[in-house]
Design a protein around this motif. Sequence first.
Motif, PDB file in Angstrom:
ATOM      1  N   LEU A  51      61.611  14.338  11.979  1.00 42.07           N
ATOM      2  CA  LEU A  51      62.068  14.850  13.278  1.00 42.07           C
ATOM      3  C   LEU A  51      61.008  14.671  14.367  1.00 42.07           C
ATOM      4  CD1 LEU A  51      63.876  18.148  12.174  1.00 42.07           C
ATOM      5  CD2 LEU A  51      64.839  15.867  12.529  1.00 42.07           C
ATOM      6  N   GLY A  52      59.907  14.027  14.003  1.00 37.38           N
ATOM      7  CA  GLY A  52      58.886  13.710  15.004  1.00 37.38           C
ATOM      8  C   GLY A  52      57.718  14.669  15.068  1.00 37.38           C
ATOM      9  N   TYR A  53      57.576  15.527  14.050  1.00 39.66           N
ATOM     10  CA  TYR A  53      56.517  16.527  14.079  1.00 39.66           C
ATOM     11  C   TYR A  53      55.304  16.098  13.254  1.00 39.66           C
ATOM     12  CZ  TYR A  53      59.748  19.852  16.197  1.00 39.66           C
ATOM     13  OH  TYR A  53      60.619  20.475  17.056  1.00 39.66           O
ATOM     14  N   ASN A  54      54.128  16.293  13.839  1.00 40.75           N
ATOM     15  CA  ASN A  54      52.881  16.287  13.084  1.00 40.75           C
ATOM     16  C   ASN A  54      52.713  17.663  12.462  1.00 40.75           C
ATOM     17  OD1 ASN A  54      51.992  13.615  14.069  1.00 40.75           O
ATOM     18  ND2 ASN A  54      51.882  14.666  16.036  1.00 40.75           N
ATOM     19  N   LEU A  55      51.980  17.755  11.359  1.00 42.52           N
ATOM     20  CA  LEU A  55      51.932  18.990  10.592  1.00 42.52           C
ATOM     21  C   LEU A  55      50.512  19.416  10.259  1.00 42.52           C
ATOM     22  CD1 LEU A  55      54.642  18.108   7.904  1.00 42.52           C
ATOM     23  CD2 LEU A  55      55.000  19.341  10.036  1.00 42.52           C
ATOM     24  N   ALA A  56      50.311  20.715  10.275  1.00 42.45           N
ATOM     25  CA  ALA A  56      49.142  21.352   9.667  1.00 42.45           C
ATOM     26  C   ALA A  56      49.694  22.543   8.879  1.00 42.45           C
ATOM     27  CB  ALA A  56      48.134  21.810  10.717  1.00 42.45           C
ATOM     28  N   VAL A  57      49.332  22.640   7.608  1.00 41.67           N
ATOM     29  CA  VAL A  57      49.964  23.624   6.724  1.00 41.67           C
ATOM     30  C   VAL A  57      48.901  24.337   5.900  1.00 41.67           C
ATOM     31  CG1 VAL A  57      51.641  23.974   4.859  1.00 41.67           C
ATOM     32  CG2 VAL A  57      52.027  22.161   6.555  1.00 41.67           C
ATOM     33  N   LEU A  58      49.066  25.645   5.778  1.00 45.72           N
ATOM     34  CA  LEU A  58      48.257  26.441   4.854  1.00 45.72           C
ATOM     35  C   LEU A  58      49.237  27.211   3.978  1.00 45.72           C
ATOM     36  CD1 LEU A  58      45.546  27.528   3.823  1.00 45.72           C
ATOM     37  CD2 LEU A  58      45.672  29.305   5.598  1.00 45.72           C
ATOM     38  N   GLY A  59      49.448  26.719   2.757  1.00 44.40           N
ATOM     39  CA  GLY A  59      50.441  27.306   1.888  1.00 44.40           C
ATOM     40  C   GLY A  59      49.853  28.179   0.806  1.00 44.40           C
ATOM     41  N   GLN A  60      50.749  28.850   0.108  1.00 45.44           N
ATOM     42  CA  GLN A  60      50.385  29.740  -0.995  1.00 45.44           C
ATOM     43  C   GLN A  60      51.608  29.873  -1.887  1.00 45.44           C
ATOM     44  OE1 GLN A  60      48.765  33.510   0.300  1.00 45.44           O
ATOM     45  NE2 GLN A  60      49.097  34.492  -1.667  1.00 45.44           N
ATOM     46  N   LYS A  61      51.418  29.805  -3.174  1.00 39.40           N
ATOM     47  CA  LYS A  61      52.551  29.815  -4.095  1.00 39.40           C
ATOM     48  C   LYS A  61      53.345  31.114  -3.980  1.00 39.40           C
ATOM     49  CE  LYS A  61      53.804  29.036  -8.919  1.00 39.40           C
ATOM     50  NZ  LYS A  61      53.296  28.771 -10.297  1.00 39.40           N
ATOM     51  N   SER A  62      54.618  30.993  -3.632  1.00 37.86           N
ATOM     52  CA  SER A  62      55.607  32.085  -3.650  1.00 37.86           C
ATOM     53  C   SER A  62      55.443  33.132  -2.557  1.00 37.86           C
ATOM     54  CB  SER A  62      55.595  32.808  -5.011  1.00 37.86           C
ATOM     55  OG  SER A  62      55.841  31.895  -6.056  1.00 37.86           O
ATOM     56  N   TYR A  63      54.289  33.199  -1.898  1.00 34.88           N
ATOM     57  CA  TYR A  63      54.040  34.263  -0.918  1.00 34.88           C
ATOM     58  C   TYR A  63      53.423  33.680   0.350  1.00 34.88           C
ATOM     59  CZ  TYR A  63      54.578  37.364  -4.948  1.00 34.88           C
ATOM     60  OH  TYR A  63      55.061  38.006  -6.048  1.00 34.88           O
ATOM     61  N   ASN A  64      53.587  34.429   1.446  1.00 32.71           N
ATOM     62  CA  ASN A  64      52.863  34.141   2.682  1.00 32.71           C
ATOM     63  C   ASN A  64      53.046  32.687   3.110  1.00 32.71           C
ATOM     64  OD1 ASN A  64      51.884  36.835   2.515  1.00 32.71           O
ATOM     65  ND2 ASN A  64      50.191  36.163   1.210  1.00 32.71           N
ATOM     66  N   GLY A  65      51.996  32.078   3.611  1.00 34.11           N
ATOM     67  CA  GLY A  65      52.031  30.685   4.028  1.00 34.11           C
ATOM     68  C   GLY A  65      52.394  30.518   5.485  1.00 34.11           C
TER      69      GLY A  65
END
Length: 259
Positions: A51-65
Amino acid sequence: MPTIATWNVNSVKARLPNVLEWLRSAAPDIVLMQEIKCETEAFPALEIGDLGYNLAVLGQKSYNGVALLSKLPIEDVQLGLPGNDGDLHARYIEATTGGYRVGGLYLPNGNPVASEKYPYKLAWMDRLKARIRDLLATGQPFVLGGDYNVIPAPEDCYDPKAWEEDALYRLETRRKFRELLHLGLTEAYRTLHPSERAYTFWDYQAGAWPLDKGLRIDHFLLSPQAADKVISCTVDREPRGRPKASDHTPVMLTLDEAA
């Protein structure tokens, strides 16, 4: 003029069709997502990137993120809120995009109050306050958007009396929130709509959505330089009414071009 959205999506993978549909129709330039509830590498980067987005991600398994999406270049990404290296919760992301320093946050809920979760919430707010001081010192226009898990005032809750002892509305929580504003920040929605009732969250239980028993807990806080650029701030209720909706709905901020 960039448009910035904040949205607690309550699991980006479970809500992906809704998320993609809304991104296509609303087409914000920058999106701050909370509660993505997946590890960084599991984030649907291909679908959203298409869709044209650059991304920065901070994930966590099953919670938060948390995630930051932008149709503009993303630079100088910071993952995590400074002040506690032992805090492994994925709750804060910050970067420069569109001429603004933009932070996305998922402030701790804090319930139950009698547990360790409430002191953690208050300590997290103190760390956020310290980060805001540092950002103000740079003189750069900045925007901090996200799920603050704070009901700032009685008009931001369908039944304030019922929430008096909840971590979202306790007096100590509201005082901490006001401390952030007293640093010189502007709360975009309430500044533009001083008397309007508008909610951003409706629980899944007890018919909260059809009865409009909501809370306003998703906010944009702006530095003085960014506040001077505000054009509008609105709540988009439409996504909350969809099947398999998140219990939050997006808030949209439009700013003039940064100097």
